[in-house]
Design an enzyme around this catalytic site. Structure first.
Site, PDB file in Angstrom:
ATOM      1  N   LEU A   1       0.869  -1.172   0.000  1.00  0.00           N
ATOM      2  CA  LEU A   1       0.000   0.000   0.000  1.00  0.00           C
ATOM      3  C   LEU A   1       0.904   1.219   0.000  1.00  0.00           C
ATOM      4  O   LEU A   1       1.962   1.221   0.630  1.00  0.00           O
ATOM      5  CB  LEU A   1      -0.907   0.016   1.243  1.00  0.00           C
ATOM      6  CG  LEU A   1      -1.961  -1.094   1.338  1.00  0.00           C
ATOM      7  CD1 LEU A   1      -2.703  -0.988   2.671  1.00  0.00           C
ATOM      8  CD2 LEU A   1      -2.939  -1.044   0.179  1.00  0.00           C
ATOM      9  N   ASP A   2       0.481   2.274  -0.694  1.00  0.00           N
ATOM     10  CA  ASP A   2       1.266   3.502  -0.718  1.00  0.00           C
ATOM     11  C   ASP A   2       1.474   4.025   0.696  1.00  0.00           C
ATOM     12  O   ASP A   2       0.694   3.729   1.606  1.00  0.00           O
ATOM     13  CB  ASP A   2       0.568   4.571  -1.555  1.00  0.00           C
ATOM     14  CG  ASP A   2       0.461   4.174  -3.021  1.00  0.00           C
ATOM     15  OD1 ASP A   2       1.245   3.317  -3.462  1.00  0.00           O
ATOM     16  OD2 ASP A   2      -0.414   4.722  -3.711  1.00  0.00           O
ATOM     17  N   LYS A   3       2.501   4.822   0.869  1.00  0.00           N
ATOM     18  CA  LYS A   3       2.842   5.338   2.193  1.00  0.00           C
ATOM     19  C   LYS A   3       1.663   6.061   2.841  1.00  0.00           C
ATOM     20  O   LYS A   3       1.440   5.937   4.051  1.00  0.00           O
ATOM     21  CB  LYS A   3       4.042   6.281   2.079  1.00  0.00           C
ATOM     22  CG  LYS A   3       4.536   6.827   3.418  1.00  0.00           C
ATOM     23  CD  LYS A   3       5.775   7.693   3.230  1.00  0.00           C
ATOM     24  CE  LYS A   3       6.243   8.269   4.555  1.00  0.00           C
ATOM     25  NZ  LYS A   3       7.460   9.102   4.408  1.00  0.00           N
TER      26      LYS A   3
END
Length: 235
Positions: free
Chosen positions: A103-105
């Site tokens: 998952l993106d930051k």
């Protein structure tokens, strides 16, 4: 399962292979109340009782954790500058855990943390087309035209359009709320899909991956082991 004593201890994060070998030779390991000084000694992980430094050392071949990933943490096993999702699993026994997918930051939500490579492959293989369900807040009014566009596949600047996805409008307005189901995991895919529609993702949270559904009682940053029912549907 039979394992070398040094591998047994190293797998459980009790030191590097060389460190535990030295400790074993110093007499710090016991198997069934007998001091063992040979790192190559074979341990039965199901039947033998192992002590290391006077403390019980139970063996766990696989670990499975459901994490509600918070924003600001990266989906990696280690990094010199950033905090990683594996760092959040404080009760882990294994040292070889990894996140299944990423998952993106700035994205929150469901992330499976395990060391089971076969399960990870089943969930991540492009050929499997495993559903991934997201909740998002979008800057801009999401319309039925967007729903149809997403259903047909979106041009996000790659050779092929995205696979057909299911966009459900929960609330339409200057800030819209939606639920989106995709079946692939391209880089920044959800954000790029809405960008192609002239809109911006303000908040993104994954709710489901395949049959695994986020436990909403978990606050961002909290985790728990998978329960029996979840293990049954995954494995």
């Amino acid at each position: 399962m039979k394992l070398r004593l040094d591998k047994f201890l190293a797998d459980m994060g009790l030191g590097t292979r060389s460190e535990v070998k030295k400790a074993i030779r110093k007499g710090l390991a016991q198997v069934n109340a007998q001091t063992i000084r040979e790192p190559e000694y074979k341990v039965d992980t199901e039947a033998d009782q192992v002590l290391f430094g006077g403390q019980p050392a139970a063996y766990r071949e696989f670990e499975y954790y459901m994490l509600n990933k918070p924003a600001g943490v990266i989906s990696a096993t280690e990094d010199t500058k950033e905090r990683c999702v594996v760092d959040l699993i404080e009760s882990r026994m294994r040292k070889d855990l990894f996140p299944v997918g990423r998952l993106d930051k700035d994205t929150e939500g469901l992330l499976l943390i395990t060391n089971d490579g076969d399960l990870a492959h089943r969930l991540l293989s492009p050929k499997k087309h495993v559903d991934k369900v997201y909740f998002a807040r979008i800057r801009g009014r999401v319309t039925e035209e967007d729903v149809e566009c997403f259903r047909q596949g979106v041009d996000i600047g790659e050779k092929k359009r995205t696979l057909p996805s299911e966009l459900r409008i929960l609330e339409a307005g200057e800030i819209s709320e939606i639920e989106l189901t995709i079946r692939e995991g391209k880089f920044h895919q959800v954000k790029r899909m809405f960008q192609a529609a002239g809109k911006e993702v303000l908040y993104l949270k994954r709710l489901r991956m395949g049959p695994l559904v986020l436990d909403e009682s978990l606050k961002p940053g909290e985790y728990r082991t998978l329960n029996t029912q979840e293990m049954d549907i995954l494995c």
